[in-house]
Design a protein around this motif. Sequence first.
Motif, PDB file in Angstrom:
ATOM      1  N   THR A  16      19.559  29.303  16.531  1.00 20.65           N
ATOM      2  CA  THR A  16      19.458  30.281  17.614  1.00 20.65           C
ATOM      3  C   THR A  16      19.710  31.641  16.993  1.00 20.65           C
ATOM      4  O   THR A  16      20.850  32.020  16.745  1.00 20.65           O
ATOM      5  CB  THR A  16      20.487  29.997  18.720  1.00 20.65           C
ATOM      6  OG1 THR A  16      20.254  28.707  19.239  1.00 20.65           O
ATOM      7  CG2 THR A  16      20.376  31.014  19.841  1.00 20.65           C
ATOM      8  N   ASN A  31      14.925  36.104  21.069  1.00 24.88           N
ATOM      9  CA  ASN A  31      15.784  34.998  20.670  1.00 24.88           C
ATOM     10  C   ASN A  31      14.868  33.880  20.194  1.00 24.88           C
ATOM     11  O   ASN A  31      13.923  33.512  20.890  1.00 24.88           O
ATOM     12  CB  ASN A  31      16.604  34.541  21.886  1.00 24.88           C
ATOM     13  CG  ASN A  31      17.520  33.383  21.580  1.00 24.88           C
ATOM     14  OD1 ASN A  31      17.181  32.456  20.862  1.00 24.88           O
ATOM     15  ND2 ASN A  31      18.699  33.418  22.162  1.00 24.88           N
ATOM     16  N   SER A  32      15.137  33.320  19.031  1.00 25.63           N
ATOM     17  CA  SER A  32      14.267  32.283  18.474  1.00 25.63           C
ATOM     18  C   SER A  32      14.149  31.067  19.381  1.00 25.63           C
ATOM     19  O   SER A  32      13.143  30.360  19.340  1.00 25.63           O
ATOM     20  CB  SER A  32      14.755  31.863  17.089  1.00 25.63           C
ATOM     21  OG  SER A  32      16.054  31.303  17.164  1.00 25.63           O
ATOM     22  N   GLN A  33      15.160  30.809  20.226  1.00 29.52           N
ATOM     23  CA  GLN A  33      15.108  29.663  21.132  1.00 29.52           C
ATOM     24  C   GLN A  33      14.332  29.961  22.417  1.00 29.52           C
ATOM     25  O   GLN A  33      13.992  29.058  23.162  1.00 29.52           O
ATOM     26  CB  GLN A  33      16.529  29.208  21.486  1.00 29.52           C
ATOM     27  CG  GLN A  33      17.277  28.636  20.298  1.00 29.52           C
ATOM     28  CD  GLN A  33      16.645  27.369  19.777  1.00 29.52           C
ATOM     29  OE1 GLN A  33      16.373  26.448  20.527  1.00 29.52           O
ATOM     30  NE2 GLN A  33      16.389  27.334  18.471  1.00 29.52           N
ATOM     31  N   HIS A  34      14.083  31.242  22.688  1.00 30.28           N
ATOM     32  CA  HIS A  34      13.350  31.673  23.886  1.00 30.28           C
ATOM     33  C   HIS A  34      12.322  32.738  23.480  1.00 30.28           C
ATOM     34  O   HIS A  34      12.421  33.892  23.899  1.00 30.28           O
ATOM     35  CB  HIS A  34      14.321  32.231  24.932  1.00 30.28           C
ATOM     36  CG  HIS A  34      15.380  31.262  25.312  1.00 30.28           C
ATOM     37  ND1 HIS A  34      15.150  30.210  26.173  1.00 30.28           N
ATOM     38  CD2 HIS A  34      16.668  31.143  24.923  1.00 30.28           C
ATOM     39  CE1 HIS A  34      16.255  29.503  26.303  1.00 30.28           C
ATOM     40  NE2 HIS A  34      17.192  30.048  25.555  1.00 30.28           N
TER      41      HIS A  34
END
Length: 66
Positions: A16, A31-34
């Motif tokens: 993340t 954000n890499s997760q979103h």
Amino acid sequence: MSDPMWRRPSRCDSGTCPEIKIYPNAVFLRNSQHPGVVLPFTPEEWGPLVAAFKAGEYDLPAVTHG
């Protein structure tokens, strides 16, 4: 001009991570997760934001689990 790649900090190993994409007239943060949520900044906004982070203005207290 080619499309710049998303870059993440070299210290990021959690999965993340913040990612940035830099153009001459804009900087994008996500954000890499979103990855679908992208925050745009002008260079005039980005410089002071980075300086504030480096100065510790946005540091959060350590979280302990127990």
